[in-house]
Enzyme design. Structure first.
Site, mmCIF file in Angstrom:
data_model
loop_
_atom_site.group_PDB
_atom_site.id
_atom_site.type_symbol
_atom_site.label_atom_id
_atom_site.label_comp_id
_atom_site.label_asym_id
_atom_site.label_seq_id
_atom_site.Cartn_x
_atom_site.Cartn_y
_atom_site.Cartn_z
ATOM 1 N N GLY A 12 0.744 -1.549 0.231
ATOM 2 C CA GLY A 12 -0.207 -0.241 0.047
ATOM 3 C C GLY A 12 0.852 1.297 -0.061
ATOM 4 C CG ASN A 14 1.894 3.183 -5.810
ATOM 5 O OD1 ASN A 14 2.155 4.218 -6.375
ATOM 6 N ND2 ASN A 14 2.562 2.091 -6.199
ATOM 7 C CG ASN A 101 -3.752 -1.095 -12.984
ATOM 8 O OD1 ASN A 101 -3.115 -1.402 -11.193
ATOM 9 N ND2 ASN A 101 -3.610 -2.074 -13.871
ATOM 10 C CG HIS A 103 1.256 -2.835 -15.657
ATOM 11 N ND1 HIS A 103 0.437 -4.213 -14.968
ATOM 12 C CD2 HIS A 103 2.558 -3.095 -15.879
ATOM 13 C CE1 HIS A 103 1.188 -5.536 -15.214
ATOM 14 N NE2 HIS A 103 2.384 -4.180 -15.738
#
Ligand code: GAR
Length: 188
Positions: A12, A14, A101, A103
């Site tokens: 977590g 981010n 999202n 990536h």
């Protein structure tokens, strides 16, 4: 005030960056109203420490239905921040343009099912790439195939281990994720 729901599966960091940049004003006029994890993880603890409502929905084919049931009505944006379950086609279509999202590669390289976390960095290292990076993109039914919102690259040195590459990519993520979220929120 825009309401974000953040999905996590791992440490977590981010999520933490999103919380910190809301606090600092880099992401403007927004709050994280709910954090959902698909497994026990440190991301849930970060949400708890920040006083944010958080839920665990066990991963599996009913995840998206259960998530839909608990999403606050005023949700503006769903943010996958190190989230490892694949969302259903119905869910992606329902939230089209409002689900993003992050990536850990320069998509379309090193994307798709099975390409996540250290799998990506190991593959990049094994291929002898001289650059890698991170991508923030809209989530669509094709895994890691949605429109790119922001992407940034970083150089790989010959002696960088996959772990060193992962650390470099995380630093790129911390730069582009708040910018990409702000960019999307301005259009919602
Ligand atoms: C991040 O590097 C993110 O890009 C990656 O997982 C890591 C989570 O780190 N996501 C994927 O691989 C999704 N396919 P964090 O939990 O510290 O934010």
């Amino acid at each position: 005030m825009k309401n974000l729901v953040v999905l996590v599966s791992g440490s977590g960091s981010n999520l933490q960056r999103i919380l910190d940049t809301i606090q600092s004003g880099e992401i403007k006029d927004a709050q994280v109203s709910l954090v959902v994890a698909d497994r026990e993880c440190y991301g849930l603890e970060r949400a708890n420490n920040a006083g944010i409502e958080h839920k665990l929905i066990k991963r599996g084919k009913d995840f998206c239905n259960q998530l839909e049931e608990i999403l606050p009505e005023n949700t503006d944006l769903i943010v996958l921040a190190g989230f490892l379950s694949v969302m259903t086609e119905d869910f992606c279509n329902h939230w089209a343009g409002k689900i993003v999202n992050i990536h850990p590669s320069l998509l379309p390289k090193y994307g798709g099912k099975g390409m996540w976390g250290m799998h990506v960095h190991n593959a990049v290292k094994n291929a002898g790439e001289t650059t890698t990076g991170a991508t923030v993109h809209f989530v669509t039914p094709g895994v890691d195939e949605g429109e790119v919102i922001l992407q940034q690259e970083t150089a790989i040195h010959a002696d960088d281990t996959p772990e060193a590459i992962a650390e470099k990519v995380h630093q790129i993520e911390y730069q582009i994720f708040p910018k990409a979220i702000q960019k999307v929120l301005e259009k919602i």
